[in-house]
Design an enzyme around this catalytic site. Structure first.
Site, PDB file in Angstrom:
ATOM      1  N   ILE A  10      28.346  20.679  -0.438  1.00 13.46           N
ATOM      2  CA  ILE A  10      28.367  21.612   0.699  1.00 13.46           C
ATOM      3  C   ILE A  10      27.696  20.942   1.886  1.00 13.46           C
ATOM      4  O   ILE A  10      26.521  20.555   1.808  1.00 13.46           O
ATOM      5  CB  ILE A  10      27.604  22.919   0.363  1.00 13.46           C
ATOM      6  CG1 ILE A  10      28.187  23.570  -0.898  1.00 13.46           C
ATOM      7  CG2 ILE A  10      27.657  23.894   1.538  1.00 13.46           C
ATOM      8  CD1 ILE A  10      27.273  24.595  -1.537  1.00 13.46           C
ATOM      9  N   ASP A  63      23.061  13.075   9.091  1.00 14.57           N
ATOM     10  CA  ASP A  63      23.588  13.595  10.351  1.00 14.57           C
ATOM     11  C   ASP A  63      25.054  13.189  10.412  1.00 14.57           C
ATOM     12  O   ASP A  63      25.380  12.004  10.564  1.00 14.57           O
ATOM     13  CB  ASP A  63      22.798  12.986  11.525  1.00 14.57           C
ATOM     14  CG  ASP A  63      23.291  13.510  12.866  1.00 14.57           C
ATOM     15  OD1 ASP A  63      24.426  14.031  12.937  1.00 14.57           O
ATOM     16  OD2 ASP A  63      22.525  13.393  13.852  1.00 14.57           O
ATOM     17  N   ASN A  89      31.460  22.598   5.821  1.00 11.71           N
ATOM     18  CA  ASN A  89      30.954  23.779   6.527  1.00 11.71           C
ATOM     19  C   ASN A  89      30.112  23.430   7.762  1.00 11.71           C
ATOM     20  O   ASN A  89      30.051  24.229   8.694  1.00 11.71           O
ATOM     21  CB  ASN A  89      30.132  24.608   5.521  1.00 11.71           C
ATOM     22  CG  ASN A  89      29.192  25.571   6.202  1.00 11.71           C
ATOM     23  OD1 ASN A  89      29.611  26.623   6.674  1.00 11.71           O
ATOM     24  ND2 ASN A  89      27.914  25.207   6.299  1.00 11.71           N
ATOM     25  N   ARG A 122      39.305  13.061   2.228  1.00  7.90           N
ATOM     26  CA  ARG A 122      40.067  11.922   1.687  1.00  7.90           C
ATOM     27  C   ARG A 122      39.289  11.210   0.583  1.00  7.90           C
ATOM     28  O   ARG A 122      39.860  10.735  -0.390  1.00  7.90           O
ATOM     29  CB  ARG A 122      40.461  10.951   2.799  1.00  7.90           C
ATOM     30  CG  ARG A 122      41.645  10.100   2.385  1.00  7.90           C
ATOM     31  CD  ARG A 122      42.238   9.338   3.507  1.00  7.90           C
ATOM     32  NE  ARG A 122      41.195   8.741   4.315  1.00  7.90           N
ATOM     33  CZ  ARG A 122      41.371   8.325   5.556  1.00  7.90           C
ATOM     34  NH1 ARG A 122      42.529   8.473   6.127  1.00  7.90           N
ATOM     35  NH2 ARG A 122      40.393   7.776   6.233  1.00  7.90           N
ATOM     36  N   TYR A 153      35.113  23.704  21.024  1.00 11.96           N
ATOM     37  CA  TYR A 153      34.860  24.451  19.784  1.00 11.96           C
ATOM     38  C   TYR A 153      36.177  24.985  19.216  1.00 11.96           C
ATOM     39  O   TYR A 153      36.501  24.758  18.051  1.00 11.96           O
ATOM     40  CB  TYR A 153      33.862  25.594  20.029  1.00 11.96           C
ATOM     41  CG  TYR A 153      33.453  26.271  18.738  1.00 11.96           C
ATOM     42  CD1 TYR A 153      32.605  25.624  17.839  1.00 11.96           C
ATOM     43  CD2 TYR A 153      33.943  27.527  18.393  1.00 11.96           C
ATOM     44  CE1 TYR A 153      32.255  26.219  16.629  1.00 11.96           C
ATOM     45  CE2 TYR A 153      33.597  28.129  17.187  1.00 11.96           C
ATOM     46  CZ  TYR A 153      32.748  27.469  16.312  1.00 11.96           C
ATOM     47  OH  TYR A 153      32.414  28.047  15.119  1.00 11.96           O
ATOM     48  N   LYS A 157      38.162  23.705  15.744  1.00 14.37           N
ATOM     49  CA  LYS A 157      38.350  24.679  14.661  1.00 14.37           C
ATOM     50  C   LYS A 157      39.846  24.871  14.379  1.00 14.37           C
ATOM     51  O   LYS A 157      40.247  25.124  13.243  1.00 14.37           O
ATOM     52  CB  LYS A 157      37.679  26.009  15.014  1.00 14.37           C
ATOM     53  CG  LYS A 157      36.154  25.920  15.039  1.00 14.37           C
ATOM     54  CD  LYS A 157      35.613  25.606  13.663  1.00 14.37           C
ATOM     55  CE  LYS A 157      34.145  25.339  13.630  1.00 14.37           C
ATOM     56  NZ  LYS A 157      33.625  25.051  12.294  1.00 14.37           N
TER      57      LYS A 157
HETATM   58  N1  LIG Z   1      28.078  32.248  12.535  1.00 12.91           N
HETATM   59  C1  LIG Z   1      29.252  32.519  13.059  1.00 12.91           C
HETATM   60  O1  LIG Z   1      29.422  33.516  13.794  1.00 12.91           O
HETATM   61  C2  LIG Z   1      30.427  31.623  12.765  1.00 12.91           C
HETATM   62  C3  LIG Z   1      31.714  32.113  13.034  1.00 12.91           C
HETATM   63  C4  LIG Z   1      32.806  31.313  12.743  1.00 12.91           C
HETATM   64  C5  LIG Z   1      32.630  30.056  12.195  1.00 12.91           C
HETATM   65  N2  LIG Z   1      31.366  29.594  11.954  1.00 12.91           N
HETATM   66  C6  LIG Z   1      31.252  28.245  11.393  1.00 12.91           C
HETATM   67  O2  LIG Z   1      30.498  28.315  10.199  1.00 12.91           O
HETATM   68  C7  LIG Z   1      29.914  27.036   9.919  1.00 12.91           C
HETATM   69  C8  LIG Z   1      28.467  27.243   9.503  1.00 12.91           C
HETATM   70  O3  LIG Z   1      27.751  27.733  10.622  1.00 12.91           O
HETATM   71  P1  LIG Z   1      26.622  28.857  10.488  1.00 12.91           P
HETATM   72  O4  LIG Z   1      27.129  30.058  11.157  1.00 12.91           O
HETATM   73  O5  LIG Z   1      26.149  28.929   9.098  1.00 12.91           O
HETATM   74  O6  LIG Z   1      25.515  28.222  11.454  1.00 12.91           O
HETATM   75  P2  LIG Z   1      24.021  27.722  11.161  1.00 12.91           P
HETATM   76  O7  LIG Z   1      23.241  28.770  10.483  1.00 12.91           O
HETATM   77  O8  LIG Z   1      23.527  27.208  12.473  1.00 12.91           O
HETATM   78  O9  LIG Z   1      24.247  26.487  10.145  1.00 12.91           O
HETATM   79  C9  LIG Z   1      24.868  25.308  10.570  1.00 12.91           C
HETATM   80  C10 LIG Z   1      24.670  24.239   9.504  1.00 12.91           C
HETATM   81  O10 LIG Z   1      25.343  23.034   9.932  1.00 12.91           O
HETATM   82  C11 LIG Z   1      24.430  21.954   9.834  1.00 12.91           C
HETATM   83  N3  LIG Z   1      24.730  20.934  10.836  1.00 12.91           N
HETATM   84  C12 LIG Z   1      24.916  21.098  12.165  1.00 12.91           C
HETATM   85  N4  LIG Z   1      25.116  19.915  12.751  1.00 12.91           N
HETATM   86  C13 LIG Z   1      25.057  18.976  11.778  1.00 12.91           C
HETATM   87  C14 LIG Z   1      25.148  17.554  11.765  1.00 12.91           C
HETATM   88  N5  LIG Z   1      25.311  16.829  12.880  1.00 12.91           N
HETATM   89  N6  LIG Z   1      25.058  16.902  10.583  1.00 12.91           N
HETATM   90  C15 LIG Z   1      24.847  17.611   9.428  1.00 12.91           C
HETATM   91  N7  LIG Z   1      24.731  18.941   9.385  1.00 12.91           N
HETATM   92  C16 LIG Z   1      24.825  19.612  10.541  1.00 12.91           C
HETATM   93  C17 LIG Z   1      23.058  22.585  10.046  1.00 12.91           C
HETATM   94  O11 LIG Z   1      22.047  21.822   9.385  1.00 12.91           O
HETATM   95  P3  LIG Z   1      20.957  20.875  10.096  1.00 12.91           P
HETATM   96  O12 LIG Z   1      20.626  21.464  11.440  1.00 12.91           O
HETATM   97  O13 LIG Z   1      19.811  20.890   9.133  1.00 12.91           O
HETATM   98  O14 LIG Z   1      21.626  19.558  10.181  1.00 12.91           O
HETATM   99  C18 LIG Z   1      23.225  23.903   9.303  1.00 12.91           C
HETATM  100  O15 LIG Z   1      22.980  23.717   7.932  1.00 12.91           O
HETATM  101  C19 LIG Z   1      30.085  26.216  11.195  1.00 12.91           C
HETATM  102  O16 LIG Z   1      31.131  25.282  11.005  1.00 12.91           O
HETATM  103  C20 LIG Z   1      30.487  27.254  12.250  1.00 12.91           C
HETATM  104  O17 LIG Z   1      31.305  26.682  13.249  1.00 12.91           O
HETATM  105  C21 LIG Z   1      30.264  30.350  12.214  1.00 12.91           C
END
Ligand SMILES: NC(=O)c1ccc[n+]([C@@H]2O[C@H](COP(=O)([O-])OP(=O)(O)OC[C@H]3O[C@@H](n4cnc5c(N)ncnc54)[C@H](OP(=O)(O)O)[C@@H]3O)[C@@H](O)[C@H]2O)c1
Length: 264
Positions: A10, A63, A89, A122, A153, A157
């Site tokens: 994950i 990262d 994710n 892949r 964004y 997506k």
């Molecule tokens: N929340 C919403 O409303 C929503 C709606 C639609 C889609 N999404 C999608 O859901 C997914 C999860 O987001 P979330 O809502 O759970 O947000 P979140 O709580 O901010 O979690 C984002 C996660 O992504 C990791 N991350 C970000 N940049 C990264 C990088 N450069 N390298 C490695 N890890 C990275 C962060 O970990 P670290 O900071 O520790 O690296 C964190 O674990 C995202 O793809 C987001 O676009 C969210």
């Protein structure tokens, strides 16, 4: 249909939806490989899940916008023969408009939302294909269909949605399930990280992360590739995609008041 997995990777497991995927999969006895930048959070989660559910949890701080980290993770995936679920994710919402961005945020978004999921998928597929069993969840968004959600964004997506649909068609009858999970507004740290004020958005539009993840994992056993959790999100997505309402939505997206409400 309920399906169980031996090992799941994950990305973005240190918070929000990724952490919730880790919790729900650990509960079903799935061993985990957790990826994110914040090592302390991953360590804490790994210790908790091992203790509570007796699963093996490995952490891989990385990262995903950095080539070196991503290459190391790809190598790790190639060596993980029993990986049968990949959850792409990790993600973030942009703070700046595309034309104003001078920080490299747009390029970073392409690396995290497009490059990382593609190369990790892949790397994971050969072992899944050898076994004739496996699954990939790409966390996209209702933003994939929206004219309100920012140039970079939305388009990254949208890549994840169409990548999933076409990949599933390439893999028909090979025992591999591919899903594009398209959540709407979900309570996580996402909006805080993106500097978006949650207070201005009506409460009824939000979902809880545990429900979104439950819907995703349940749907993985079925035939749907694009999974939009929640009735309201399905209605919103329908209005954005339907040819009769598409132009109305486009017209709305150009109204100053609507753009302000959407934080554009
Ligand atoms: N929340 C919403 O409303 C929503 C709606 C639609 C889609 N999404 C999608 O859901 C997914 C999860 O987001 P979330 O809502 O759970 O947000 P979140 O709580 O901010 O979690 C984002 C996660 O992504 C990791 N991350 C970000 N940049 C990264 C990088 N450069 N390298 C490695 N890890 C990275 C962060 O970990 P670290 O900071 O520790 O690296 C964190 O674990 C995202 O793809 C987001 O676009 C969210």
């Amino acid at each position: 249909m309920k399906t169980s997995y031996r090992k799941a990777l994950i990305t973005g497991a240190s918070a929000g939806l990724g952490e919730e995927f880790a919790r729900q999969l650990a509960m079903t006895g799935t061993n985990l490989l957790l990826v994110a930048r914040r090592k302390d959070r991953l360590e804490k989660l790994a210790a908790e899940l091992t203790q509570k559910h007796g699963v093996s949890v490995e952490i891989f701080p990385a990262d995903l916008s950095r080539d070196y980290d991503l290459n190391c993770l790809v190598e790790k995936v190639r060596q993980t023969e029993d990986l049968d679920l990949l959850v792409n994710n990790a993600g973030f919402g942009g703070k700046s408009k595309f034309y104003k961005d001078e920080t490299g945020e747009a390029e970073q978004m392409i690396r995290v939302h497009v490059q990382a999921p593609a190369v990790l998928t892949r790397a994971a597929l050969p072992a899944m294909l050898r076994r004739g069993r496996g699954a990939v969840i790409n966390v996209s968004s209702v933003a994939a269909f929206s004219p309100f959600s920012g140039a970079m964004y939305s388009s990254t997506k949208a890549f994840l949605a169409m990548f999933s649909v076409n990949l599933q068609n390439e893999l028909l009858d090979r025992g591999i399930r591919v899903q594009a999970l398209c959540p709407g507004l979900t309570h996580t740290e996402f909006h805080e990280v993106a500097g978006i004020n949650k207070e201005s958005i009506p409460g009824l539009l939000w979902m809880k992360a545990d429900r979104v993840v439950r819907i995703s994992l349940r749907a993985l056993g079925g035939r749907r590739v694009i999974v939009v959790p929640g009735l309201r999100n399905r209605l919103i997505t329908f209005l954005m995609r339907c040819p009769w309402t598409f132009s109305v939505v486009q017209w709305l997206a150009r109204r100053r008041k609507v753009r302000k409400m959407a934080g554009m």
